[in-house]
Motif scaffolding. Structure first.
Motif, mmCIF file in Angstrom:
data_model
loop_
_atom_site.group_PDB
_atom_site.id
_atom_site.type_symbol
_atom_site.label_atom_id
_atom_site.label_comp_id
_atom_site.label_asym_id
_atom_site.label_seq_id
_atom_site.Cartn_x
_atom_site.Cartn_y
_atom_site.Cartn_z
ATOM 1 N N ASN A 1 0.656 -1.208 0.100
ATOM 2 C CA ASN A 1 0.065 0.082 0.108
ATOM 3 C C ASN A 1 0.798 1.230 -0.141
ATOM 4 O OD1 ASN A 1 -2.389 1.499 0.302
ATOM 5 N ND2 ASN A 1 -1.713 2.137 2.339
ATOM 6 N N MET A 2 1.896 1.327 0.869
ATOM 7 C CA MET A 2 2.919 2.600 0.946
ATOM 8 C C MET A 2 3.549 2.626 -0.455
ATOM 9 S SD MET A 2 5.674 3.555 3.673
ATOM 10 C CE MET A 2 4.285 3.889 5.109
ATOM 11 N N PHE A 49 2.544 6.471 -6.898
ATOM 12 C CA PHE A 49 1.515 7.491 -7.227
ATOM 13 C C PHE A 49 1.759 8.742 -7.223
ATOM 14 C CE2 PHE A 49 -2.453 9.976 -6.560
ATOM 15 C CZ PHE A 49 -3.144 9.853 -7.649
ATOM 16 N N SER A 50 2.404 9.299 -6.079
ATOM 17 C CA SER A 50 2.716 10.708 -5.994
ATOM 18 C C SER A 50 3.803 11.360 -6.643
ATOM 19 C CB SER A 50 2.968 10.729 -4.229
ATOM 20 O OG SER A 50 1.919 10.971 -3.702
ATOM 21 N N LEU A 71 12.637 5.675 -7.569
ATOM 22 C CA LEU A 71 12.043 4.542 -8.442
ATOM 23 C C LEU A 71 13.038 3.374 -8.637
ATOM 24 C CD1 LEU A 71 10.020 6.667 -10.902
ATOM 25 C CD2 LEU A 71 9.138 5.245 -9.190
ATOM 26 N N VAL A 72 14.072 3.299 -8.881
ATOM 27 C CA VAL A 72 15.028 2.368 -9.155
ATOM 28 C C VAL A 72 15.409 1.811 -7.700
ATOM 29 C CG1 VAL A 72 17.881 1.919 -9.391
ATOM 30 C CG2 VAL A 72 16.464 3.511 -10.928
ATOM 31 N N GLU A 73 15.422 2.548 -6.516
ATOM 32 C CA GLU A 73 15.591 1.625 -5.420
ATOM 33 C C GLU A 73 14.587 1.131 -4.795
ATOM 34 O OE1 GLU A 73 18.969 5.296 -4.258
ATOM 35 O OE2 GLU A 73 17.199 5.383 -3.404
ATOM 36 N N LEU A 74 13.218 1.515 -5.194
ATOM 37 C CA LEU A 74 11.878 0.624 -5.015
ATOM 38 C C LEU A 74 11.922 -0.536 -5.804
ATOM 39 C CD1 LEU A 74 9.336 3.404 -5.107
ATOM 40 C CD2 LEU A 74 9.804 1.704 -3.049
ATOM 41 N N LYS A 106 7.179 7.214 3.744
ATOM 42 C CA LYS A 106 8.695 6.946 3.859
ATOM 43 C C LYS A 106 9.194 6.332 2.389
ATOM 44 C CE LYS A 106 8.332 5.740 8.671
ATOM 45 N NZ LYS A 106 8.902 7.384 9.177
ATOM 46 N N PHE A 107 10.490 6.890 2.207
ATOM 47 C CA PHE A 107 11.296 6.662 0.837
ATOM 48 C C PHE A 107 12.253 5.130 1.233
ATOM 49 C CE2 PHE A 107 9.283 10.208 -0.439
ATOM 50 C CZ PHE A 107 9.660 10.671 -1.586
#
Length: 399
Positions: A9-10, A16-17, A126-129, A187-188
């Protein structure tokens, strides 16, 4: 905090943001140009001076990319996302609340800084996600295109209803404030600590790796050519269609519209390819060859059907995310310096956005065909660069 702790969810809310910011960024890229006549009246100045204000965006990028990229590796990614949003907020409010050209120029510089800060915080996140994979960054281009598609319609609706022109800027403000609120509890991600240690050892072992050095040089230059390839085309294609190919107004403007459609299709296809773990190197080579081939068809055919198909193909290949894919390769070479290489890569892209109008403008003194033909030359250089990147980066990754 590691990526594993981030709930689905997070992660969804964060992505999205981050993408919503690039719809807003799509607004920011063209909002001054779309309001040129109105701003000229509002500021009681000429269109030339409004164009001068717009050039401040490029200056802001040049000033900020290296700094924001470097610091994003030292500070929080979230800080730079918020910094980008704050600069865009100040820009939108400032433009409609001033009649000073000097202050408006300062606001435009802030828009350029906003662009660099968002890139420094978002591409890396985005790469780290995705644990080092860059397919999610390709979609950024699609969301920018969505913003560039929505804004002209919004401005047309505002104008048709005889409303204040500033509502288009206020729409940016509202979206930024809403998104800032959405981001507060999120949180990132941080790179895995064990992955970071491993990557640092890899980088230490690669310090004398010739392939890595060559790939780095080629990628820096590709940051320039991949940006120049796109903006060169968008600047001259409509005039080429009217003045050289002899198309009517509708046919000439359709060339740019089809380019935009092609870019969105290209982003979606490239995302699918990368999501299936197809290597970035061959994709870059194929896409750059297709883009240059499409340009050649446009330059030689001078027939509406072939030119329209080629324009769609050019958008698909040149503006479908190949710049972001090149950045992904760059970040894989320097996994612990992702922010810094993002800054370097887009710094050279900013140089392209600043110098391309000067170069192509000089060529247009010869003819419009020569002006657009210069883009074909850029395409050939791009093919050479991505070929070097493909082979040199393979050598760099061999341990």
């Amino acid at each position: 905090m590691t990526n594993q702790i981030l709930s689905k969810n997070m992660r969804f809310r964060l992505v999205f943001s981050l993408y919503l910011n690039y719809i807003i960024h799509g607004f920011g890229l063209i909002i001054l140009a779309q309001n040129m006549t109105t701003l000229s009246d509002y500021w009681s100045t000429s269109l030339k001076m409004v164009s001068f204000v717009i050039s401040g965006i490029g200056i802001g990028r040049l000033l900020a990319y290296l700094i924001t990229g470097y610091l994003s590796d030292k500070l929080s990614r979230k800080f730079f996302v918020y910094l980008g949003m704050a600069c865009y907020l100040f820009f939108a409010i400032g433009i409609v609340s001033t009649k000073s050209i000097i202050f408006a120029y300062f606001c435009a510089i802030l828009a350029g800084i906003a662009n660099s800060a968002l890139d420094a915080g978002t591409y890396t996140t985005l790469v780290e996600l995705n644990d080092g994979n860059g397919q999610a960054t390709v979609l950024i281009k699609a969301f920018v295109s969505v913003g560039e598609f929505i804004l002209p319609l919004l401005i047309a609706a505002i104008h048709g209803a005889n409303l204040w022109f500033g509502w288009s800027f206020i729409s940016m403000v509202v979206l930024l404030i809403l998104n800032a609120i959405l981001l507060i509890p999120l949180k990132f991600p941080q790179p895995y600590q064990n992955e970071k240690n491993t990557q640092e050892k890899i980088e230490q072992r690669q310090q004398s790796n010739l392939g890595r050095i060559i790939a780095t040089g080629a990628l820096v230059l590709y940051g320039y050519t991949s940006m120049a390839l796109m903006i060169w085309f968008t600047q001259w294609i409509t005039l080429f269609g009217e003045k050289v190919a002899g198309f009517n107004t509708t046919q000439a403007h359709l060339l740019l519209s089809l380019y935009s459609v092609g870019s969105i299709l290209g982003v979606l296809c490239l995302y699918i390819f990368l999501n299936r773990n197809i290597s970035e190197g061959p994709i870059l080579i194929i896409m750059n060859i297709l883009a240059t081939l499409a340009l050649g068809i446009i330059l030689l055919s001078h027939t509406p059907l072939l030119s329209h198909i080629a324009s769609l193909l050019f958008g698909f290949s040149a503006a479908g995310g190949i710049m972001q894919t090149g950045l992904t390769v760059f970040m894989k070479l320097y996994p612990t310096r992702r922010g810094f290489v993002t800054g370097i890569f887009y710094f050279f892209g900013a140089i392209a956005s600043f110098t391309e109008p000067l170069i192509s403008g000089a060529l247009s003194d010869i003819s419009i065909q020569v002006a657009l033909g210069g883009d074909f030359f850029v395409g050939l250089i791009g093919i050479c660069l991505v070929t070097v990147i493909n082979f040199a980066s393979r050598q760099a990754f061999e341990m």
